[in-house]
Design a protein around this motif. Structure first.
Motif, PDB file in Angstrom:
ATOM      1  N   VAL A  95       0.580  -1.186  -0.280  1.00 58.11           N
ATOM      2  CA  VAL A  95       0.472   0.021   0.161  1.00 58.11           C
ATOM      3  C   VAL A  95       0.352   1.189  -0.368  1.00 58.11           C
ATOM      4  CG1 VAL A  95      -1.343   1.229   1.061  1.00 58.11           C
ATOM      5  CG2 VAL A  95      -1.872  -0.984   1.061  1.00 58.11           C
ATOM      6  N   GLU A  96       2.038   1.611   0.433  1.00 61.33           N
ATOM      7  CA  GLU A  96       3.218   2.202   0.489  1.00 61.33           C
ATOM      8  C   GLU A  96       3.520   2.317  -0.617  1.00 61.33           C
ATOM      9  OE1 GLU A  96       6.716   3.702   2.838  1.00 61.33           O
ATOM     10  OE2 GLU A  96       7.118   1.803   3.183  1.00 61.33           O
ATOM     11  N   ILE A  97       3.255   1.704  -1.911  1.00 59.68           N
ATOM     12  CA  ILE A  97       4.415   1.887  -2.654  1.00 59.68           C
ATOM     13  C   ILE A  97       3.567   2.411  -3.938  1.00 59.68           C
ATOM     14  CG2 ILE A  97       5.424   0.850  -4.952  1.00 59.68           C
ATOM     15  CD1 ILE A  97       6.881   1.523  -1.956  1.00 59.68           C
ATOM     16  N   HIS A  98       1.907   1.494  -4.052  1.00 61.19           N
ATOM     17  CA  HIS A  98       0.319   0.924  -4.935  1.00 61.19           C
ATOM     18  C   HIS A  98      -0.770   2.253  -4.728  1.00 61.19           C
ATOM     19  CE1 HIS A  98       3.056  -1.084  -7.591  1.00 61.19           C
ATOM     20  NE2 HIS A  98       2.751  -2.092  -6.766  1.00 61.19           N
ATOM     21  N   GLY A  99      -0.800   2.273  -3.326  1.00 61.50           N
ATOM     22  CA  GLY A  99      -2.220   2.962  -2.687  1.00 61.50           C
ATOM     23  C   GLY A  99      -2.971   2.280  -2.583  1.00 61.50           C
ATOM     24  N   CYS A 100      -4.052   2.391  -2.897  1.00 63.56           N
ATOM     25  CA  CYS A 100      -5.202   2.437  -3.054  1.00 63.56           C
ATOM     26  C   CYS A 100      -5.009   0.331  -3.795  1.00 63.56           C
ATOM     27  CB  CYS A 100      -6.414   2.628  -3.567  1.00 63.56           C
ATOM     28  SG  CYS A 100      -7.545   3.746  -2.298  1.00 63.56           S
ATOM     29  N   ASN A 101      -4.711   1.036  -5.171  1.00 59.71           N
ATOM     30  CA  ASN A 101      -4.170  -0.300  -6.172  1.00 59.71           C
ATOM     31  C   ASN A 101      -3.943  -1.104  -5.198  1.00 59.71           C
ATOM     32  OD1 ASN A 101      -5.566   1.310  -7.738  1.00 59.71           O
ATOM     33  ND2 ASN A 101      -3.296   1.583  -8.928  1.00 59.71           N
ATOM     34  N   ALA A 102      -3.719  -1.448  -4.171  1.00 61.13           N
ATOM     35  CA  ALA A 102      -2.631  -2.571  -3.353  1.00 61.13           C
ATOM     36  C   ALA A 102      -3.852  -3.141  -2.503  1.00 61.13           C
ATOM     37  CB  ALA A 102      -1.487  -1.939  -2.728  1.00 61.13           C
ATOM     38  N   ILE A 103      -4.610  -2.677  -2.669  1.00 63.91           N
ATOM     39  CA  ILE A 103      -5.384  -3.676  -1.328  1.00 63.91           C
ATOM     40  C   ILE A 103      -6.377  -3.928  -3.372  1.00 63.91           C
ATOM     41  CG2 ILE A 103      -7.685  -3.327  -0.601  1.00 63.91           C
ATOM     42  CD1 ILE A 103      -5.125  -1.626   1.098  1.00 63.91           C
ATOM     43  N   LEU A 104      -7.092  -2.962  -4.058  1.00 63.19           N
ATOM     44  CA  LEU A 104      -7.930  -3.963  -4.628  1.00 63.19           C
ATOM     45  C   LEU A 104      -7.957  -2.431  -6.244  1.00 63.19           C
ATOM     46  CD1 LEU A 104     -11.344  -4.127  -3.188  1.00 63.19           C
ATOM     47  CD2 LEU A 104      -9.115  -6.533  -3.854  1.00 63.19           C
ATOM     48  N   CYS A 105      -7.648  -3.735  -7.391  1.00 63.15           N
ATOM     49  CA  CYS A 105      -7.530  -2.403  -8.691  1.00 63.15           C
ATOM     50  C   CYS A 105      -8.954  -2.328  -8.657  1.00 63.15           C
ATOM     51  CB  CYS A 105      -7.666  -2.972  -9.913  1.00 63.15           C
ATOM     52  SG  CYS A 105      -5.778  -4.225 -10.235  1.00 63.15           S
ATOM     53  N   ALA A 111      -6.129  -7.522 -12.712  1.00 65.77           N
ATOM     54  CA  ALA A 111      -4.233  -7.378 -11.648  1.00 65.77           C
ATOM     55  C   ALA A 111      -4.467  -9.468 -12.704  1.00 65.77           C
ATOM     56  CB  ALA A 111      -3.947  -6.782 -11.077  1.00 65.77           C
ATOM     57  N   PRO A 112      -3.773  -9.621 -13.255  1.00 66.55           N
ATOM     58  CA  PRO A 112      -3.521 -11.017 -13.427  1.00 66.55           C
ATOM     59  C   PRO A 112      -3.872 -11.685 -12.160  1.00 66.55           C
ATOM     60  CG  PRO A 112      -2.644 -10.064 -15.509  1.00 66.55           C
ATOM     61  CD  PRO A 112      -3.308  -8.894 -14.590  1.00 66.55           C
ATOM     62  N   GLY A 113      -4.554 -12.925 -11.805  1.00 67.95           N
ATOM     63  CA  GLY A 113      -4.122 -13.907 -10.412  1.00 67.95           C
ATOM     64  C   GLY A 113      -4.544 -13.208  -9.793  1.00 67.95           C
ATOM     65  N   LYS A 114      -4.171 -11.696  -9.308  1.00 65.25           N
ATOM     66  CA  LYS A 114      -4.142 -10.877  -7.396  1.00 65.25           C
ATOM     67  C   LYS A 114      -4.973 -10.128  -7.551  1.00 65.25           C
ATOM     68  CE  LYS A 114       0.845 -11.091  -7.112  1.00 65.25           C
ATOM     69  NZ  LYS A 114       2.380 -10.778  -6.148  1.00 65.25           N
ATOM     70  N   GLY A 121       5.637  -7.445  -8.782  1.00 62.90           N
ATOM     71  CA  GLY A 121       5.751  -7.582 -10.149  1.00 62.90           C
ATOM     72  C   GLY A 121       3.937  -7.145 -11.061  1.00 62.90           C
ATOM     73  N   SER A 122       2.653  -7.098  -9.888  1.00 65.05           N
ATOM     74  CA  SER A 122       1.407  -6.941 -10.463  1.00 65.05           C
ATOM     75  C   SER A 122       1.548  -5.568 -10.492  1.00 65.05           C
ATOM     76  CB  SER A 122       0.185  -7.844  -9.797  1.00 65.05           C
ATOM     77  OG  SER A 122      -0.764  -8.100 -10.606  1.00 65.05           O
ATOM     78  N   ASP A 123       0.745  -5.118 -11.668  1.00 69.20           N
ATOM     79  CA  ASP A 123      -0.142  -4.634 -11.728  1.00 69.20           C
ATOM     80  C   ASP A 123      -1.781  -3.929 -12.965  1.00 69.20           C
ATOM     81  OD1 ASP A 123       2.108  -2.577 -11.523  1.00 69.20           O
ATOM     82  OD2 ASP A 123       3.617  -3.723 -13.126  1.00 69.20           O
ATOM     83  N   CYS A 124      -2.528  -2.906 -11.587  1.00 71.05           N
ATOM     84  CA  CYS A 124      -3.677  -2.849 -12.775  1.00 71.05           C
ATOM     85  C   CYS A 124      -3.760  -2.827 -14.606  1.00 71.05           C
ATOM     86  CB  CYS A 124      -4.643  -1.874 -12.273  1.00 71.05           C
ATOM     87  SG  CYS A 124      -4.529  -2.733 -10.152  1.00 71.05           S
ATOM     88  N   ILE A 125      -3.949  -3.233 -15.456  1.00 69.33           N
ATOM     89  CA  ILE A 125      -4.161  -3.452 -16.611  1.00 69.33           C
ATOM     90  C   ILE A 125      -5.665  -3.022 -17.044  1.00 69.33           C
ATOM     91  CG2 ILE A 125      -4.144  -4.257 -18.265  1.00 69.33           C
ATOM     92  CD1 ILE A 125      -2.354  -6.264 -16.998  1.00 69.33           C
ATOM     93  N   GLU A 126      -5.608  -2.388 -18.110  1.00 71.63           N
ATOM     94  CA  GLU A 126      -6.982  -1.512 -18.403  1.00 71.63           C
ATOM     95  C   GLU A 126      -7.874  -2.339 -18.951  1.00 71.63           C
ATOM     96  OE1 GLU A 126      -7.931   1.381 -20.914  1.00 71.63           O
ATOM     97  OE2 GLU A 126      -5.550   2.585 -20.321  1.00 71.63           O
ATOM     98  N   CYS A 127      -9.287  -2.550 -18.617  1.00 74.39           N
ATOM     99  CA  CYS A 127     -10.638  -4.109 -19.186  1.00 74.39           C
ATOM    100  C   CYS A 127     -11.789  -3.136 -19.148  1.00 74.39           C
ATOM    101  CB  CYS A 127      -9.873  -4.858 -17.923  1.00 74.39           C
ATOM    102  SG  CYS A 127     -10.992  -5.962 -18.941  1.00 74.39           S
ATOM    103  N   MET A 137      -9.498 -11.504 -13.618  1.00 70.65           N
ATOM    104  CA  MET A 137      -9.710 -11.268 -14.734  1.00 70.65           C
ATOM    105  C   MET A 137     -10.362 -10.188 -16.016  1.00 70.65           C
ATOM    106  SD  MET A 137     -11.172 -15.310 -13.899  1.00 70.65           S
ATOM    107  CE  MET A 137     -12.442 -14.758 -12.562  1.00 70.65           C
ATOM    108  N   CYS A 138     -10.257 -10.655 -17.151  1.00 71.68           N
ATOM    109  CA  CYS A 138     -11.109  -9.459 -17.612  1.00 71.68           C
ATOM    110  C   CYS A 138     -11.909 -10.213 -18.458  1.00 71.68           C
ATOM    111  CB  CYS A 138      -9.852  -9.126 -18.435  1.00 71.68           C
ATOM    112  SG  CYS A 138     -10.985  -7.910 -19.816  1.00 71.68           S
TER     113      CYS A 138
END
Length: 170
Positions: A95-105, A111-114, A121-127, A137-138
């Motif tokens: 959460v320190e690095i990714h903010g809210c995205n570290a809780i949920l995209c 974010a595939p799998g997570k 290495g997991s990032d939120c990808i547009e879908c 999953m998209c």
């Protein structure tokens, strides 16, 4: 995956809980503001409620915990209270690095799998199909769960019919 169903308990009177793993079930309802309210806020908490049918917003009251690992991917979450996004020590300091995205995209991403951003290495990808927070999953999650339930019911009916046929032959 214990095939548990029904509303998520608040566990409000269970002061000694440190770990809750109810992932891969059919738990419904919301996360109550009283969720784990009697647990010591200095205790490291691990919660996995992934792949259920939990809905609503992640309440600000959970921010009373200093150190929490929380997995909520693939539910029907519609929001995250801003206070949660300030909990830098949560999810292994993601959460320190990714903010809210570290809780949920957020909706519109996955974010595939997570279902969340992480240091691994997991990032939120547009879908466009991802309409809820935390999708891994998209896909249209409601359609996905509907078709999964249909498959499970179909297999169960087939097994029951086969059992009845075998019994009749004896």
């Amino acid at each position: 995956n214990n095939k548990l169903s029904g509303p998520l308990p608040s566990f409000a009177s269970n002061g000694h809980l440190k770990t809750i793993d109810l992932s891969d079930n059919m738990i419904t309802g919301k996360i109550y503001t009283s969720f784990l309210e009697s647990v010591d806020t200095n205790t490291a908490i691990y919660i996995d409620l992934s792949r259920n049918r939990i809905e609503g917003t992640i309440p600000a009251e959970l921010s009373r915990f200093e150190d929490m690992t929380i997995y909520l991917k693939d539910n029907y979450i519609l929001g995250i209270d801003d206070d949660i996004c300030q909990m830098d020590d949560w999810n292994g300091k993601d959460v320190e690095i990714h903010g809210c995205n570290a809780i949920l995209c957020p909706p519109g991403t996955y974010a595939p799998g997570k279902g969340r951003g992480s240091l691994g290495g997991s990032d939120c990808i547009e879908c466009e199909e991802a309409t809820f927070y935390g999708q891994s999953m998209c896909v249209d999650l409601q359609d996905y769960y509907s078709s999964s339930s249909t498959k499970i019911i179909s297999v169960t009916v087939s097994v029951i019919i086969a059992g009845v046929t075998m019994f009749a032959m004896l």
